[in-house]
Design a protein around this motif. Structure first.
Motif, mmCIF file in Angstrom:
data_model
loop_
_atom_site.group_PDB
_atom_site.id
_atom_site.type_symbol
_atom_site.label_atom_id
_atom_site.label_comp_id
_atom_site.label_asym_id
_atom_site.label_seq_id
_atom_site.Cartn_x
_atom_site.Cartn_y
_atom_site.Cartn_z
ATOM 1 N N MET A 1 0.846 -1.169 0.000
ATOM 2 C CA MET A 1 0.000 0.000 0.000
ATOM 3 C C MET A 1 0.895 1.235 0.000
ATOM 4 O O MET A 1 1.869 1.303 0.723
ATOM 5 C CB MET A 1 -0.890 -0.023 1.243
ATOM 6 N N GLN A 2 0.528 2.176 -0.840
ATOM 7 C CA GLN A 2 1.294 3.415 -0.951
ATOM 8 C C GLN A 2 0.422 4.591 -0.530
ATOM 9 O O GLN A 2 -0.805 4.545 -0.645
ATOM 10 C CB GLN A 2 1.784 3.600 -2.381
ATOM 11 N N ILE A 3 1.069 5.643 -0.058
ATOM 12 C CA ILE A 3 0.337 6.799 0.451
ATOM 13 C C ILE A 3 -0.538 7.426 -0.631
ATOM 14 O O ILE A 3 -1.647 7.884 -0.343
ATOM 15 C CB ILE A 3 1.286 7.829 1.103
ATOM 16 N N HIS A 4 -0.069 7.447 -1.873
ATOM 17 C CA HIS A 4 -0.901 8.045 -2.923
ATOM 18 C C HIS A 4 -2.171 7.231 -3.156
ATOM 19 O O HIS A 4 -3.208 7.786 -3.497
ATOM 20 C CB HIS A 4 -0.102 8.277 -4.221
ATOM 21 N N GLN A 5 -2.117 5.909 -2.947
ATOM 22 C CA GLN A 5 -3.322 5.097 -3.086
ATOM 23 C C GLN A 5 -4.360 5.489 -2.031
ATOM 24 O O GLN A 5 -5.549 5.554 -2.321
ATOM 25 C CB GLN A 5 -2.999 3.612 -2.943
ATOM 26 N N LEU A 6 -3.908 5.762 -0.819
ATOM 27 C CA LEU A 6 -4.833 6.183 0.232
ATOM 28 C C LEU A 6 -5.398 7.567 -0.050
ATOM 29 O O LEU A 6 -6.582 7.823 0.192
ATOM 30 C CB LEU A 6 -4.137 6.154 1.592
ATOM 31 N N THR A 7 -4.557 8.449 -0.579
ATOM 32 C CA THR A 7 -5.033 9.784 -0.962
ATOM 33 C C THR A 7 -6.078 9.659 -2.057
ATOM 34 O O THR A 7 -7.126 10.321 -2.009
ATOM 35 C CB THR A 7 -3.855 10.650 -1.445
ATOM 36 N N TYR A 8 -5.827 8.803 -3.025
ATOM 37 C CA TYR A 8 -6.778 8.577 -4.104
ATOM 38 C C TYR A 8 -8.081 8.008 -3.542
ATOM 39 O O TYR A 8 -9.167 8.439 -3.919
ATOM 40 C CB TYR A 8 -6.215 7.610 -5.141
ATOM 41 N N PHE A 9 -7.964 7.032 -2.641
ATOM 42 C CA PHE A 9 -9.141 6.411 -2.036
ATOM 43 C C PHE A 9 -10.017 7.454 -1.341
ATOM 44 O O PHE A 9 -11.226 7.509 -1.563
ATOM 45 C CB PHE A 9 -8.706 5.330 -1.044
ATOM 46 N N VAL A 10 -9.408 8.292 -0.521
ATOM 47 C CA VAL A 10 -10.158 9.308 0.221
ATOM 48 C C VAL A 10 -10.833 10.286 -0.739
ATOM 49 O O VAL A 10 -12.009 10.633 -0.572
ATOM 50 C CB VAL A 10 -9.239 10.051 1.215
ATOM 51 N N THR A 11 -10.113 10.715 -1.758
ATOM 52 C CA THR A 11 -10.667 11.685 -2.704
ATOM 53 C C THR A 11 -11.826 11.088 -3.495
ATOM 54 O O THR A 11 -12.856 11.744 -3.685
ATOM 55 C CB THR A 11 -9.567 12.216 -3.644
ATOM 56 N N VAL A 12 -11.692 9.850 -3.938
ATOM 57 C CA VAL A 12 -12.787 9.200 -4.669
ATOM 58 C C VAL A 12 -14.006 9.061 -3.754
ATOM 59 O O VAL A 12 -15.126 9.343 -4.159
ATOM 60 C CB VAL A 12 -12.361 7.827 -5.235
ATOM 61 N N ALA A 13 -13.781 8.672 -2.506
ATOM 62 C CA ALA A 13 -14.886 8.525 -1.555
ATOM 63 C C ALA A 13 -15.583 9.862 -1.329
ATOM 64 O O ALA A 13 -16.818 9.927 -1.293
ATOM 65 C CB ALA A 13 -14.373 7.953 -0.241
ATOM 66 N N GLU A 14 -14.817 10.927 -1.193
ATOM 67 C CA GLU A 14 -15.395 12.259 -0.977
ATOM 68 C C GLU A 14 -16.174 12.742 -2.197
ATOM 69 O O GLU A 14 -17.240 13.326 -2.062
ATOM 70 C CB GLU A 14 -14.294 13.272 -0.650
ATOM 71 N N GLN A 15 -15.634 12.501 -3.370
ATOM 72 C CA GLN A 15 -16.247 12.996 -4.606
ATOM 73 C C GLN A 15 -17.399 12.110 -5.087
ATOM 74 O O GLN A 15 -18.270 12.577 -5.807
ATOM 75 C CB GLN A 15 -15.193 13.115 -5.709
ATOM 76 N N GLY A 16 -17.358 10.832 -4.728
ATOM 77 C CA GLY A 16 -18.390 9.918 -5.201
ATOM 78 C C GLY A 16 -18.285 9.613 -6.679
ATOM 79 O O GLY A 16 -19.214 9.073 -7.275
ATOM 80 N N SER A 17 -17.143 9.947 -7.265
ATOM 81 C CA SER A 17 -16.946 9.763 -8.702
ATOM 82 C C SER A 17 -15.456 9.675 -9.002
ATOM 83 O O SER A 17 -14.676 10.510 -8.527
ATOM 84 C CB SER A 17 -17.547 10.945 -9.465
ATOM 85 N N ILE A 18 -15.088 8.686 -9.785
ATOM 86 C CA ILE A 18 -13.683 8.558 -10.173
ATOM 87 C C ILE A 18 -13.299 9.695 -11.110
ATOM 88 O O ILE A 18 -12.206 10.246 -11.009
ATOM 89 C CB ILE A 18 -13.411 7.173 -10.794
ATOM 90 N N ASN A 19 -14.196 10.083 -12.013
ATOM 91 C CA ASN A 19 -13.893 11.180 -12.940
ATOM 92 C C ASN A 19 -13.660 12.493 -12.199
ATOM 93 O O ASN A 19 -12.696 13.215 -12.479
ATOM 94 C CB ASN A 19 -15.013 11.358 -13.964
ATOM 95 N N LYS A 20 -14.539 12.822 -11.265
ATOM 96 C CA LYS A 20 -14.377 14.066 -10.499
ATOM 97 C C LYS A 20 -13.129 14.026 -9.636
ATOM 98 O O LYS A 20 -12.427 15.025 -9.511
ATOM 99 C CB LYS A 20 -15.607 14.314 -9.625
ATOM 100 N N ALA A 21 -12.846 12.873 -9.052
ATOM 101 C CA ALA A 21 -11.647 12.731 -8.236
ATOM 102 C C ALA A 21 -10.390 12.886 -9.092
ATOM 103 O O ALA A 21 -9.424 13.519 -8.670
ATOM 104 C CB ALA A 21 -11.641 11.379 -7.530
ATOM 105 N N ALA A 22 -10.402 12.326 -10.298
ATOM 106 C CA ALA A 22 -9.251 12.438 -11.192
ATOM 107 C C ALA A 22 -8.982 13.903 -11.531
ATOM 108 O O ALA A 22 -7.821 14.338 -11.532
ATOM 109 C CB ALA A 22 -9.483 11.629 -12.467
ATOM 110 N N GLU A 23 -10.039 14.662 -11.788
ATOM 111 C CA GLU A 23 -9.869 16.090 -12.075
ATOM 112 C C GLU A 23 -9.267 16.814 -10.864
ATOM 113 O O GLU A 23 -8.358 17.625 -11.015
ATOM 114 C CB GLU A 23 -11.215 16.718 -12.431
ATOM 115 N N LYS A 24 -9.767 16.510 -9.689
ATOM 116 C CA LYS A 24 -9.296 17.168 -8.474
ATOM 117 C C LYS A 24 -7.843 16.814 -8.168
ATOM 118 O O LYS A 24 -7.085 17.641 -7.668
ATOM 119 C CB LYS A 24 -10.190 16.786 -7.295
ATOM 120 N N LEU A 25 -7.466 15.571 -8.481
ATOM 121 C CA LEU A 25 -6.107 15.094 -8.195
ATOM 122 C C LEU A 25 -5.119 15.376 -9.332
ATOM 123 O O LEU A 25 -3.936 15.096 -9.190
ATOM 124 C CB LEU A 25 -6.142 13.579 -7.929
#
Length: 64
Positions: free
Chosen positions: A1-25
């Motif tokens: 497990m890498q820290i960026h994976q956890l950051t990605y996980f949290v952002t996707v959970a907050e956004q409710g969308s992989i597309n929106k999370a990708a834009e934010k990240l």
């Protein structure tokens, strides 16, 4: 497990969308999807239920 994976996980959970999370990240959607998939494979659990309207945390995802 890498820290960026956890950051990605949290952002996707907050956004409710992989597309929106990708834009934010500032990453591409395919790379973000792959990182989440790799995290799920590493943990041997499904973190998100994917639908055509976005993503929803599974019970295991909520625990994470």
């Amino acid at each position: 497990m890498q820290i960026h994976q956890l950051t990605y996980f949290v952002t996707v959970a907050e956004q409710g969308s992989i597309n929106k999370a990708a834009e934010k990240l500032f990453v591409t959607q395919p790379n973000l999807s792959k990182a989440i998939s790799n995290l799920e494979n590493e943990l041997k659990v499904r973190i998100f239920n994917r639908t055509n309207k976005g993503v929803v945390l599974t019970d295991e995802g909520k625990k994470l």
